[in-house]
Design a protein around this motif. Structure first.
Motif, PDB file in Angstrom:
ATOM      1  N   GLU A  65       0.831  -1.212   0.000  1.00 22.02           N
ATOM      2  CA  GLU A  65       0.000   0.000   0.000  1.00 22.02           C
ATOM      3  C   GLU A  65       0.864   1.260   0.000  1.00 22.02           C
ATOM      4  O   GLU A  65       0.593   2.209  -0.744  1.00 22.02           O
ATOM      5  CB  GLU A  65      -0.913   0.023   1.217  1.00 22.02           C
ATOM      6  CG  GLU A  65      -2.050  -0.956   1.181  1.00 22.02           C
ATOM      7  CD  GLU A  65      -2.792  -1.021   2.507  1.00 22.02           C
ATOM      8  OE1 GLU A  65      -2.597  -0.135   3.377  1.00 22.02           O
ATOM      9  OE2 GLU A  65      -3.580  -1.964   2.686  1.00 22.02           O
ATOM     10  N   LEU A  66       1.882   1.281   0.852  1.00 19.27           N
ATOM     11  CA  LEU A  66       2.763   2.455   0.926  1.00 19.27           C
ATOM     12  C   LEU A  66       3.510   2.676  -0.380  1.00 19.27           C
ATOM     13  O   LEU A  66       3.670   3.820  -0.822  1.00 19.27           O
ATOM     14  CB  LEU A  66       3.756   2.305   2.084  1.00 19.27           C
ATOM     15  CG  LEU A  66       3.175   2.531   3.469  1.00 19.27           C
ATOM     16  CD1 LEU A  66       4.219   2.176   4.527  1.00 19.27           C
ATOM     17  CD2 LEU A  66       2.711   3.959   3.641  1.00 19.27           C
ATOM     18  N   GLN A  67       3.956   1.601  -0.999  1.00 19.20           N
ATOM     19  CA  GLN A  67       4.661   1.744  -2.285  1.00 19.20           C
ATOM     20  C   GLN A  67       3.718   2.311  -3.340  1.00 19.20           C
ATOM     21  O   GLN A  67       4.105   3.164  -4.136  1.00 19.20           O
ATOM     22  CB  GLN A  67       5.238   0.405  -2.730  1.00 19.20           C
ATOM     23  CG  GLN A  67       6.321  -0.147  -1.815  1.00 19.20           C
ATOM     24  CD  GLN A  67       7.453   0.830  -1.610  1.00 19.20           C
ATOM     25  OE1 GLN A  67       7.592   1.407  -0.531  1.00 19.20           O
ATOM     26  NE2 GLN A  67       8.267   1.029  -2.596  1.00 19.20           N
ATOM     27  N   ALA A  68       2.476   1.855  -3.345  1.00 24.73           N
ATOM     28  CA  ALA A  68       1.487   2.358  -4.313  1.00 24.73           C
ATOM     29  C   ALA A  68       1.190   3.832  -4.049  1.00 24.73           C
ATOM     30  O   ALA A  68       1.099   4.627  -4.997  1.00 24.73           O
ATOM     31  CB  ALA A  68       0.214   1.526  -4.232  1.00 24.73           C
ATOM     32  N   GLU A  69       1.053   4.210  -2.772  1.00 23.19           N
ATOM     33  CA  GLU A  69       0.814   5.605  -2.435  1.00 23.19           C
ATOM     34  C   GLU A  69       1.972   6.492  -2.908  1.00 23.19           C
ATOM     35  O   GLU A  69       1.751   7.564  -3.467  1.00 23.19           O
ATOM     36  CB  GLU A  69       0.640   5.772  -0.926  1.00 23.19           C
ATOM     37  CG  GLU A  69      -0.669   5.239  -0.399  1.00 23.19           C
ATOM     38  CD  GLU A  69      -0.731   5.229   1.132  1.00 23.19           C
ATOM     39  OE1 GLU A  69       0.070   5.939   1.784  1.00 23.19           O
ATOM     40  OE2 GLU A  69      -1.586   4.515   1.659  1.00 23.19           O
ATOM     41  N   ARG A  70       3.192   6.036  -2.692  1.00 27.09           N
ATOM     42  CA  ARG A  70       4.366   6.797  -3.137  1.00 27.09           C
ATOM     43  C   ARG A  70       4.371   6.960  -4.665  1.00 27.09           C
ATOM     44  O   ARG A  70       4.687   8.020  -5.186  1.00 27.09           O
ATOM     45  CB  ARG A  70       5.653   6.120  -2.688  1.00 27.09           C
ATOM     46  CG  ARG A  70       5.903   6.261  -1.221  1.00 27.09           C
ATOM     47  CD  ARG A  70       7.234   5.640  -0.839  1.00 27.09           C
ATOM     48  NE  ARG A  70       7.384   5.660   0.596  1.00 27.09           N
ATOM     49  CZ  ARG A  70       7.784   4.641   1.314  1.00 27.09           C
ATOM     50  NH1 ARG A  70       8.108   3.500   0.745  1.00 27.09           N
ATOM     51  NH2 ARG A  70       7.883   4.753   2.625  1.00 27.09           N
ATOM     52  N   SER A  71       4.019   5.894  -5.349  1.00 27.48           N
ATOM     53  CA  SER A  71       3.980   5.954  -6.814  1.00 27.48           C
ATOM     54  C   SER A  71       2.916   6.936  -7.288  1.00 27.48           C
ATOM     55  O   SER A  71       3.150   7.724  -8.213  1.00 27.48           O
ATOM     56  CB  SER A  71       3.670   4.577  -7.395  1.00 27.48           C
ATOM     57  OG  SER A  71       4.746   3.709  -7.181  1.00 27.48           O
ATOM     58  N   MET A  72       1.747   6.900  -6.668  1.00 30.02           N
ATOM     59  CA  MET A  72       0.666   7.804  -7.061  1.00 30.02           C
ATOM     60  C   MET A  72       1.013   9.264  -6.749  1.00 30.02           C
ATOM     61  O   MET A  72       0.662  10.151  -7.498  1.00 30.02           O
ATOM     62  CB  MET A  72      -0.637   7.413  -6.334  1.00 30.02           C
ATOM     63  CG  MET A  72      -1.166   6.066  -6.775  1.00 30.02           C
ATOM     64  SD  MET A  72      -1.477   5.936  -8.543  1.00 30.02           S
ATOM     65  CE  MET A  72      -2.837   7.058  -8.713  1.00 30.02           C
ATOM     66  N   ASN A  73       1.700   9.494  -5.643  1.00 32.58           N
ATOM     67  CA  ASN A  73       2.075  10.855  -5.250  1.00 32.58           C
ATOM     68  C   ASN A  73       3.173  11.433  -6.131  1.00 32.58           C
ATOM     69  O   ASN A  73       3.330  12.643  -6.201  1.00 32.58           O
ATOM     70  CB  ASN A  73       2.498  10.905  -3.790  1.00 32.58           C
ATOM     71  CG  ASN A  73       1.336  10.695  -2.855  1.00 32.58           C
ATOM     72  OD1 ASN A  73       0.186  10.958  -3.193  1.00 32.58           O
ATOM     73  ND2 ASN A  73       1.615  10.194  -1.666  1.00 32.58           N
ATOM     74  N   SER A  74       3.926  10.566  -6.795  1.00 28.69           N
ATOM     75  CA  SER A  74       5.010  11.061  -7.642  1.00 28.69           C
ATOM     76  C   SER A  74       4.551  11.387  -9.064  1.00 28.69           C
ATOM     77  O   SER A  74       5.320  11.861  -9.874  1.00 28.69           O
ATOM     78  CB  SER A  74       6.156  10.049  -7.678  1.00 28.69           C
ATOM     79  OG  SER A  74       5.758   8.883  -8.366  1.00 28.69           O
ATOM     80  N   LEU A  75       3.279  11.123  -9.372  1.00 21.34           N
ATOM     81  CA  LEU A  75       2.758  11.412 -10.721  1.00 21.34           C
ATOM     82  C   LEU A  75       2.489  12.892 -10.890  1.00 21.34           C
ATOM     83  O   LEU A  75       2.174  13.622 -10.061  1.00 21.34           O
ATOM     84  CB  LEU A  75       1.461  10.628 -10.972  1.00 21.34           C
ATOM     85  CG  LEU A  75       1.624   9.113 -11.030  1.00 21.34           C
ATOM     86  CD1 LEU A  75       0.257   8.464 -11.221  1.00 21.34           C
ATOM     87  CD2 LEU A  75       2.535   8.698 -12.155  1.00 21.34           C
TER      88      LEU A  75
END
Length: 75
Positions: A65-75
């Motif tokens: 979940e945290l990795q996905a959140e980081r990926s979404m925030n970097s878009l």
């Protein structure tokens, strides 16, 4: 919530995943996982016996979940 030691706030529930299961679910190599554990960027395995370790499924789910959140925030 701090991402450092995030698993401390996550109850250890669900299946206990053996290291090979974690490798398969994450796509990371075993050595990458152990390096990330040493850097406190991945939850540690729980020692079940002298020769067996496993990772609570909820800890792995929270990591993903945290990795996905980081990926979404970097878009």
């Amino acid at each position: 919530m701090s991402t450092k030691l995030f698993w401390k706030d996550t109850p250890p529930r669900g299946k206990l995943l053996r290291p090979q299961d974690v490798v398969e679910r994450t796509g990371l190599s075993r050595s990458q996982i152990y390096q990330m554990i040493a850097e406190e960027r991945f939850p540690p395995f729980v020692k079940l016996s002298t020769r067996a370790s496993a990772l609570p499924e909820t800890w792995l789910d929270r990591f993903i979940e945290l990795q996905a959140e980081r990926s979404m925030n970097s878009l």
